[in-house]
Design a protein around this motif. Structure first.
Motif, PDB file in Angstrom:
ATOM      1  N   GLU A 426     -27.489  55.225 -49.832  1.00  9.93           N
ATOM      2  CA  GLU A 426     -27.330  56.224 -48.783  1.00  9.93           C
ATOM      3  C   GLU A 426     -27.280  55.595 -47.397  1.00  9.93           C
ATOM      4  O   GLU A 426     -26.909  56.277 -46.442  1.00  9.93           O
ATOM      5  N   HIS A 427     -27.644  54.317 -47.327  1.00 11.91           N
ATOM      6  CA  HIS A 427     -27.699  53.634 -46.034  1.00 11.91           C
ATOM      7  C   HIS A 427     -27.074  52.253 -46.154  1.00 11.91           C
ATOM      8  O   HIS A 427     -27.275  51.556 -47.151  1.00 11.91           O
ATOM      9  N   VAL A 428     -26.340  51.868 -45.120  1.00 12.78           N
ATOM     10  CA  VAL A 428     -25.767  50.523 -45.016  1.00 12.78           C
ATOM     11  C   VAL A 428     -26.253  49.901 -43.715  1.00 12.78           C
ATOM     12  O   VAL A 428     -26.155  50.518 -42.642  1.00 12.78           O
ATOM     13  N   ILE A 429     -26.802  48.699 -43.814  1.00 15.78           N
ATOM     14  CA  ILE A 429     -27.179  47.918 -42.635  1.00 15.78           C
ATOM     15  C   ILE A 429     -26.262  46.700 -42.591  1.00 15.78           C
ATOM     16  O   ILE A 429     -26.184  45.926 -43.537  1.00 15.78           O
ATOM     17  N   TYR A 430     -25.569  46.571 -41.489  1.00 20.74           N
ATOM     18  CA  TYR A 430     -24.522  45.553 -41.326  1.00 20.74           C
ATOM     19  C   TYR A 430     -24.989  44.600 -40.235  1.00 20.74           C
ATOM     20  O   TYR A 430     -25.141  44.991 -39.076  1.00 20.74           O
ATOM     21  N   ILE A 431     -25.237  43.339 -40.606  1.00 23.31           N
ATOM     22  CA  ILE A 431     -25.774  42.348 -39.674  1.00 23.31           C
ATOM     23  C   ILE A 431     -24.728  41.273 -39.421  1.00 23.31           C
ATOM     24  O   ILE A 431     -24.222  40.643 -40.352  1.00 23.31           O
ATOM     25  N   LEU A 432     -24.413  41.062 -38.148  1.00 27.76           N
ATOM     26  CA  LEU A 432     -23.417  40.067 -37.750  1.00 27.76           C
ATOM     27  C   LEU A 432     -24.110  38.917 -37.042  1.00 27.76           C
ATOM     28  O   LEU A 432     -24.941  39.121 -36.165  1.00 27.76           O
ATOM     29  N   LYS A 433     -23.756  37.687 -37.450  1.00 32.67           N
ATOM     30  CA  LYS A 433     -24.314  36.478 -36.843  1.00 32.67           C
ATOM     31  C   LYS A 433     -23.170  35.646 -36.275  1.00 32.67           C
ATOM     32  O   LYS A 433     -22.035  36.072 -36.277  1.00 32.67           O
ATOM     33  N   GLU A 434     -23.453  34.428 -35.802  1.00 33.17           N
ATOM     34  CA  GLU A 434     -22.488  33.713 -34.964  1.00 33.17           C
ATOM     35  C   GLU A 434     -22.091  32.320 -35.457  1.00 33.17           C
ATOM     36  O   GLU A 434     -22.889  31.389 -35.433  1.00 33.17           O
ATOM     37  N   ASN A 435     -20.848  32.207 -35.941  1.00 32.33           N
ATOM     38  CA  ASN A 435     -20.075  30.953 -35.895  1.00 32.33           C
ATOM     39  C   ASN A 435     -20.430  29.855 -36.897  1.00 32.33           C
ATOM     40  O   ASN A 435     -20.091  28.704 -36.662  1.00 32.33           O
ATOM     41  N   ARG A 436     -21.035  30.146 -37.999  1.00 31.61           N
ATOM     42  CA  ARG A 436     -21.432  29.088 -38.928  1.00 31.61           C
ATOM     43  C   ARG A 436     -20.534  29.031 -40.149  1.00 31.61           C
ATOM     44  O   ARG A 436     -20.096  30.055 -40.678  1.00 31.61           O
ATOM     45  N   THR A 437     -20.278  27.821 -40.628  1.00 35.91           N
ATOM     46  CA  THR A 437     -19.572  27.627 -41.886  1.00 35.91           C
ATOM     47  C   THR A 437     -20.561  27.610 -43.046  1.00 35.91           C
ATOM     48  O   THR A 437     -21.772  27.427 -42.866  1.00 35.91           O
ATOM     49  N   TYR A 438     -20.034  27.773 -44.238  1.00 36.72           N
ATOM     50  CA  TYR A 438     -20.862  27.710 -45.446  1.00 36.72           C
ATOM     51  C   TYR A 438     -21.550  26.349 -45.555  1.00 36.72           C
ATOM     52  O   TYR A 438     -22.756  26.267 -45.773  1.00 36.72           O
ATOM     53  N   ASP A 439     -20.772  25.281 -45.386  1.00 36.78           N
ATOM     54  CA  ASP A 439     -21.333  23.941 -45.587  1.00 36.78           C
ATOM     55  C   ASP A 439     -22.422  23.602 -44.580  1.00 36.78           C
ATOM     56  O   ASP A 439     -23.303  22.789 -44.861  1.00 36.78           O
ATOM     57  N   GLN A 440     -22.396  24.213 -43.413  1.00 39.12           N
ATOM     58  CA  GLN A 440     -23.421  23.919 -42.415  1.00 39.12           C
ATOM     59  C   GLN A 440     -24.801  24.420 -42.829  1.00 39.12           C
ATOM     60  O   GLN A 440     -25.813  23.863 -42.417  1.00 39.12           O
ATOM     61  N   VAL A 441     -24.840  25.490 -43.634  1.00 43.11           N
ATOM     62  CA  VAL A 441     -26.120  26.140 -43.921  1.00 43.11           C
ATOM     63  C   VAL A 441     -26.502  26.089 -45.395  1.00 43.11           C
ATOM     64  O   VAL A 441     -27.662  25.832 -45.729  1.00 43.11           O
ATOM     65  N   LEU A 442     -25.558  26.302 -46.302  1.00 42.92           N
ATOM     66  CA  LEU A 442     -25.901  26.483 -47.710  1.00 42.92           C
ATOM     67  C   LEU A 442     -25.341  25.415 -48.635  1.00 42.92           C
ATOM     68  O   LEU A 442     -25.414  25.556 -49.862  1.00 42.92           O
ATOM     69  N   HIS A 615     -25.903  30.795 -33.113  1.00 47.93           N
ATOM     70  CA  HIS A 615     -24.895  30.152 -32.251  1.00 47.93           C
ATOM     71  C   HIS A 615     -25.486  28.908 -31.604  1.00 47.93           C
ATOM     72  O   HIS A 615     -24.810  27.889 -31.458  1.00 47.93           O
ATOM     73  N   THR A 616     -26.780  28.984 -31.212  1.00 45.35           N
ATOM     74  CA  THR A 616     -27.550  27.941 -30.534  1.00 45.35           C
ATOM     75  C   THR A 616     -27.032  27.695 -29.115  1.00 45.35           C
ATOM     76  O   THR A 616     -25.968  28.182 -28.730  1.00 45.35           O
ATOM     77  N   ALA A 617     -27.764  26.906 -28.359  1.00 47.98           N
ATOM     78  CA  ALA A 617     -27.359  26.512 -27.007  1.00 47.98           C
ATOM     79  C   ALA A 617     -27.182  25.005 -26.920  1.00 47.98           C
ATOM     80  O   ALA A 617     -27.306  24.421 -25.842  1.00 47.98           O
ATOM     81  N   GLY A 618     -26.905  24.367 -28.069  1.00 50.25           N
ATOM     82  CA  GLY A 618     -26.723  22.925 -28.066  1.00 50.25           C
ATOM     83  C   GLY A 618     -27.976  22.219 -27.589  1.00 50.25           C
ATOM     84  O   GLY A 618     -29.098  22.579 -27.946  1.00 50.25           O
ATOM     85  N   THR A 619     -27.806  21.224 -26.750  1.00 53.64           N
ATOM     86  CA  THR A 619     -28.941  20.449 -26.244  1.00 53.64           C
ATOM     87  C   THR A 619     -29.239  20.774 -24.788  1.00 53.64           C
ATOM     88  O   THR A 619     -29.779  19.934 -24.056  1.00 53.64           O
ATOM     89  N   THR A 625     -34.105  23.878 -29.199  1.00 50.95           N
ATOM     90  CA  THR A 625     -33.225  22.921 -29.865  1.00 50.95           C
ATOM     91  C   THR A 625     -32.315  23.673 -30.829  1.00 50.95           C
ATOM     92  O   THR A 625     -32.607  24.808 -31.224  1.00 50.95           O
ATOM     93  N   PRO A 626     -31.221  23.053 -31.250  1.00 57.04           N
ATOM     94  CA  PRO A 626     -30.341  23.721 -32.211  1.00 57.04           C
ATOM     95  C   PRO A 626     -31.068  24.167 -33.473  1.00 57.04           C
ATOM     96  O   PRO A 626     -30.885  25.287 -33.948  1.00 57.04           O
ATOM     97  N   ARG A 627     -31.908  23.291 -34.019  1.00 59.86           N
ATOM     98  CA  ARG A 627     -32.591  23.682 -35.256  1.00 59.86           C
ATOM     99  C   ARG A 627     -33.636  24.766 -34.980  1.00 59.86           C
ATOM    100  O   ARG A 627     -33.908  25.604 -35.837  1.00 59.86           O
ATOM    101  N   ALA A 628     -34.200  24.802 -33.766  1.00 55.06           N
ATOM    102  CA  ALA A 628     -35.146  25.859 -33.426  1.00 55.06           C
ATOM    103  C   ALA A 628     -34.435  27.198 -33.320  1.00 55.06           C
ATOM    104  O   ALA A 628     -34.947  28.235 -33.764  1.00 55.06           O
ATOM    105  N   TYR A 629     -33.240  27.203 -32.714  1.00 52.67           N
ATOM    106  CA  TYR A 629     -32.466  28.441 -32.644  1.00 52.67           C
ATOM    107  C   TYR A 629     -32.152  28.962 -34.047  1.00 52.67           C
ATOM    108  O   TYR A 629     -32.235  30.161 -34.324  1.00 52.67           O
TER     109      TYR A 629
END
Length: 810
Positions: A426-442, A615-619, A625-629
Motif C-alpha cells: 500500500e506504500h512505496v518509499i523511493y530513495i534517491l542517492k548520488e553518483n555511485r557505480t556498482y563496483d565502487q560499493v558492492l 556524493h561526498t565533498a572529496g578532500t 572525509t569521503p569515507r566518512a560521507y
C-alpha cells in the motif's frame, strides 16, 4: 535462488586492455543501451566528435558536410565526407552550439560560438575550412561565462546580414557581415533556438523555452521589424522552410509533434503527430527536420526512438500540388543513439547521432598526479562520441515497413508489458542517492559480478548497503538511464529528459554554459511522479528533491523548490543539497514523521527521499572525509529501514533505493551500472542478474500504485515483480554502525590523521565547486576521491564490452 532473464538482456564487461586516443570503431552489431533500447541501425555508421548537434551540407565535393560539436570533451566544428566515411577536419572552438550557415557564394562558413559569445568565421575553399576571425556579439571578459550564447544562424538573402538566436539573452542579434558589428538585438521569447530566413527576407525564430515562433521582416534600413508570433506548441526547436518558403515546419520535441505553418497566412495549418505509440504522449523527441528534394516527404530525427520518422505530406501541408500523402507517419528508419541533426545531400539522407554507439570501452585517463585533460574519455560524458549514418532517400513501402518493425523491436514496443504479481503493498518509499557505480560499493560481494580492485567503499564503510543487498536481494545488472545528475534526477522522477536538458548538459558540465533558472524549458510535458500520484488520489510526500537553500537577510535558512506543485507536498525543513548537513539529520526528520504516521495510523502512499551524502565533498578541508560521507549515508539508510521495519507499515511497504546516475567512478561492466536495492518483508536473499534500469523501477512503482506512465520508457518498462515471495518475513532490520565514524573530517591542509592519504595541494579539492550538486568536475573529483581512499594505487579505467561481442566470445 538466482533470478535471470534470457541472455539477450545480460550485459557482462571486461577490463580494458589498453586505450587509443582515436574514436571508437563504427558500430557493427546491436548494442543494449542503459535506456533499455537496442541499437540496430539501418546502415553502418562512422564516428564523429563528442555530441554533435548540427549539420549543414557544404559547397563543393558531393557528400562534404560540416558538423557542430557541443560536447563535454570537445567543442567546435568538423568537416566530414559522407562518401568516404571520414572526418577530414576537426576545428576546436572555445564554445559551440547548434548554429551553422554558409554564405550564398559558398566561400564563408559561420559557426555559433556558444559560451564564447561570438560567431566563428571560416574561409571555405576546395572542401576545407580555414579559421578567419570571430564576430563578437558582446564584450566578454576572459574566464567569464557567456551571456548571449549564440545558437541557430541564418543569412539574409543578399548575405549582408547574419541573424543569430541568442539562446541565453532571449533575443535575436542582427549582425552586419561587412562591418562585423551587431546592429540591433530584438526580443524573441525564452531560449531562442533556430533561425530560418525565407526567400522574401522574412526571419523566423523559435523560442525553445516557450510555445511560439516569432517572425520579423526587413525594415528597409538593415534592421528588422517584428511581424507577429505564431503559437506552434510547447518547446519549438528545429525549423525548416520548404523550397518556396510557403511552409515552415516546426519541431516540438517534448510533445512529439511537428507544426506546419502557412507562412503567408501566418497560422498553423497542420499538426504531424509523432508518438512512439498511441498510448504515450512523450518520448519520441522530434528535434531535427529535412525534406526530400521534391518537398513531398518530411524526415524527422526522433532522438529518443533512435530513429528517423518518415512523413508523406499532403499537397496542402507540403505546399506542392503533386504531393499525395496523408500527413501521417509512413514509417521509421533505425539509426544510432540520440539523432540530433539531418541533412539531405548527394542523393542521401545524412543522420547525425549525438550519442552514437553508446558508452563503449574507456581509455586510460590521467593519473592522480596529473591534472585532468579536457579530452578525457574516462568520464561518462566524454565517452559519448557521435556517429553519422548515411541512408537512402527513397524507400519502397515494403522496405520501409521492415525498417519500422526493426525500430519497434529495438525499442521494445512489440513487447507486451506483463502485469506483475505483487504482495499487498500500500506504500512505496523511493530513495534517491548520488553518483555511485556498482563496483565502487558492492564489488566485494562474491555472489555478484564485481571487480574488487575498483572498490571505494568496502563493508566496514558501508555495512548497511552490504547487509541490505544480502538480505533483500543483490542486483548486479542495474543501469541508470542518465549520464549525470542533471539528467538523473529527471529520469528518476519523470522517466524522460527533454532535448533542452540533453543538449545543454555537456556544455554546463564542462563549464561552458551558465544560465538562469531554465524554468519550464527542461520540464517534461507529462509531468512527474507526484503529478501522477495526485491524479490517482495518492498522497505524495517529498523529502529533499529539488529543494534549494534560501538564506534570508537575518541569516535564517529555508528550503524551497522551483518545480510547480512540488512545494505543497514537500517537508519544509528537510534539507536539499548542502555538504555541511549530515544525512543523519535527514534520516532523523523522516523517522520523526514516521512516528506521526504510526500515531495517526496512516502513511502517504508514495514518499520520495533524497539522501545525497554518498556524493561526498572529496578532500575539501574541514568537511568529512569521503569515507566518512559514505558512512554517514550508509548509516542514515540503515536507520530508515530499521525504523520502517519496526513499524506497523512494514507488512505493506516496499522501498526502492537507487543512485540518480553513476558518473563518479569506474565500473568494469559499464559506466552506467549502479546500485539498486529493493527492500520489503516479501524479499528474499536472491542474486538478480537480469537487466534493470531506472525507468524499469518507475514502471514497477507505477504498477504497484496503479499510476499512469510518464513516457514511453516506463510505459514499456520491464517490471521487477518476480523477486517478491508470497509470504512475508516480518523480522525487523537492525541498522549497523560503520567502523569509520561519519564525523571524521578532512585535515585543514594536505596530510593529517592516519588513514587519510597524503595529497598534493593541487589535488586537495580546495578549488572544487560544491555550491550545488554536481557543479564539480566529476572526473577530477573522482580521482581526488580515489587518491583520498586508495593512496598511490593506480586509478583504473572502466570498460564496457558490447553485448553481442561478449556473447560471441562466450
Amino acid at each position: 535462488m538466482v533470478l535471470a532473464v534470457p541472455p539477450i538482456l545480460i550485459l557482462v564487461g571486461c577490463h580494458s586492455t589498453g586505450a587509443s586516443s582515436q574514436p571508437s570503431p563504427p558500430a557493427t552489431s546491436s548494442r543494449l543501451l542503459p535506456t533499455g533500447a537496442l541499437l540496430d541501425p539501418a546502415a553502418p555508421s562512422f564516428p564523429a566528435g563528442n555530441m554533435p548537434l548540427a549539420i549543414v551540407p557544404a559547397p563543393g565535393p558531393a557528400g562534404r558536410c560540416v558538423l557542430s560539436l557541443s560536447g563535454w570533451r570537445e567543442q567546435g566544428v568538423q568537416v566530414v565526407d559522407t562518401v568516404t566515411r571520414r572526418v577530414l577536419q576537426t576545428l576546436p572552438q572555445a564554445g559551440a552550439f547548434v548554429g551553422l550557415a554558409f554564405s550564398s557564394d559558398g566561400n564563408t562558413l559561420f559557426a555559433s560560438g556558444g559560451d564564447d559569445d561570438s560567431i566563428w568565421r571560416y574561409a571555405w575553399k576546395e572542401g576545407a575550412a580555414t579559421f578567419r576571425d570571430r564576430l563578437a556579439l558582446a564584450d566578454k571578459e576572459p574566464g567569464q561565462p557567456g551571456r548571449r550564447y549564440p545558437a541557430g544562424l541564418a543569412l539574409s538573402p543578399d548575405g549582408t546580414r547574419l541573424y543569430v538566436a541568442e539562446n541565453l539573452a532571449d533575443s535575436v542579434a542582427v549582425v552586419d557581415t561587412t562591418s562585423r558589428r551587431v546592429i540591433e538585438n530584438l526580443p524573441v521569447g525564452r531560449f531562442p533556438y533556430a533561425v530560418a530566413v525565407a526567400s522574401d527576407g522574412t526571419v523566423w525564430i523559435s523560442a525553445w523555452g516557450g510555445d511560439t515562433v516569432a517572425s520579423f521582416v526587413p525594415d528597409g534600413h538593415g534592421g528588422l521589424d517584428e511581424a507577429g508570433r505564431v503559437a506552434t506548441g510547447r518547446h519549438p526547436s528545429a525549423l525548416l522552410l520548404n523550397a518556396d518558403s510557403s511552409r515552415l515546419f516546426v519541431a516540438s520535441a517534448s510533445t512529439d509533434r511537428i507544426a506546419v505553418v502557412d507562412t503567408h497566412a501566418r497560422r498553423v495549418i497542420a499538426i504531424l503527430r509523432d508518438p512512439a505509440t498511441a498510448e504515450t504522449i512523450e518520448g519520441s523527441t522530434p528535434n531535427a527536420l529535412a525534406l526530400s528534394v521534391d518537398g513531398r516527404r518530411l524526415f524527422v530525427a526522433e532522438a529518443d526512438n533512435n530513429a528517423v520518422a518518415v512523413f508523406d505530406l499532403s499537397s496542402a501541408t507540403a505546399g506542392r500540388a503533386g504531393a499525395a500523402g496523408d500527413d501521417r507517419l509512413a514509417g521509421r528508419l533505425p539509426c544510432d543513439w540520440y539523432p540530433t541533426a539531418l541533412a539531405v545531400t548527394g542523393g542521401s539522407l545524412v543522420v547525425v547521432n549525438g550519442k552514437g554507439a553508446g558508452a563503449g570501452p574507456n581509455p586510460d585517463g590521467p593519473r592522480p598526479s596529473s591534472p585532468l585533460k579536457r579530452d578525457s574519455r574516462s568520464y561518462t560524458l566524454g565517452q559519448l562520441d557521435g556517429t553519422i549514418t548515411v541512408l537512402p532517400l527513397d524507400w519502397a513501402a515494403g522496405a520501409l515497413a521492415r525498417m519500422t518493425r526493426r525500430v519497434a523491436q529495438a525499442n521494445g514496443w512489440d513487447r507486451k508489458r506483463r502485469t506483475g504479481h505483487y504482495p499487498p503493498f500500500e506504500h512505496v518509499i523511493y530513495i534517491l542517492k548520488e553518483n555511485r557505480t556498482y563496483d565502487q560499493v558492492l564489488s566485494d560481494l562474491p555472489s555478484g559480478d564485481g571487480d574488487p580492485s575498483l572498490l571505494f567503499f568496502p563493508r566496514d564503510v558501508s555495512p548497511n548497503h552490504h547487509a541490505l543487498a544480502e538480505r533483500f536481494g543483490l542486483f548486479d545488472r542495474f543501469f541508470v538511464n542518465a549520464e549525470v545528475s542533471s539528467q538523473g534526477h529527471v529520469w528518476s522522477t519523470a522517466a524522460y529528459v527533454t532535448d533542452y536538458g540533453e543538449k545543454t548538459i555537456p556544455s554546463a558540465y564542462s563549464s561552458r554554459r551558465e544560465e538562469e533558472d531554465p524554468g519550464d524549458a527542461d520540464q517534461p510535458a507529462a509531468g512527474y511522479l507526484w503529478h501522477s500520484a495526485r491524479e490517482r488520489g495518492i498522497l505524495f510526500r517529498n523529502y529533499g528533491e529539488a529543494m534549494e537553500k534560501v538564506v534570508a537577510a537575518n541569516g535564517t535558512t529555508r528550503w524551497q523548490t522551483r518545480l510547480p506543485d512540488l512545494m505543497e507536498v514537500s517537508h519544509p525543513t528537510y534539507p536539499g543539497w548542502d555538504p555541511a548537513i549530515s544525512d543523519q539529520v535527514r534520516a532523523g526528520l523522516w523517522i520523526a514523521d514516521l512516528r506521526e504516521y504510526v500515531s495517526k495510523g496512516s502513511m502517504p502512499g508514495l514518499q520520495f527521499l533524497w539522501l545525497p551524502n554518498d556524493h561526498t565533498a572529496g578532500t575539501r578541508p574541514g568537511l568529512p572525509t569521503p569515507r566518512a560521507y559514505m558512512a554517514d549515508n550508509d548509516l542514515a539508510l540503515g536507520r530508515i529501514v530499521e525504523a520502517l521495519s519496526a513499524s506497523p507499515f512494514w507488512k505493506n511497504t516496499v522501498v526502492f533505493v537507487l543512485e540518480d546516475d553513476a558518473q563518479a567512478g569506474p565500473d568494469h561492466v559499464d559506466s552506467h551500472r549502479s546500485i539498486l536495492l529493493v527492500i520489503s518483508a516479501y524479499n528474499r536473499p536472491d542474486v538478480i542478474h537480469r537487466f534493470v534500469n531506472t525507468t524499469d523501477v518507475l514502471a514497477t512503482i507505477e504498477e504497484i500504485l496503479d499510476l499512469r506512465s510518464l513516457s514511453q520508457f516506463d510505459h514499456f518498462g520491464r517490471v521487477v515483480s518476480a523477486l517478491f515471495s508470497d509470504t512475508p518475513d516480518l523480522t525487523p532490520f537492525s541498522a549497523l554502525t560503520p567502523s569509520v565514524p561519519w564525523t571524521e573530517l578532512n585535515p585543514p591542509s594536505p596530510g593529517g590523521p592516519a588513514g587519510i592519504a597524503q595529497l598534493d595541494p593541487s589535488e586537495a579539492g580546495e578549488e572544487l565547486d560544491l555550491s550545488a550538486v554536481d557543479t564539480v568536475d566529476d572526473d577530477l573529483f573522482n580521482r581526488v576521491l580515489w587518491k583520498a581512499i586508495k593512496g598511490p594505487a593506480p586509478y583504473p579505467a572502466p570498460a564496457r564490452l558490447p553485448l553481442l561481442d561478449h556473447q560471441r566470445a562466450r
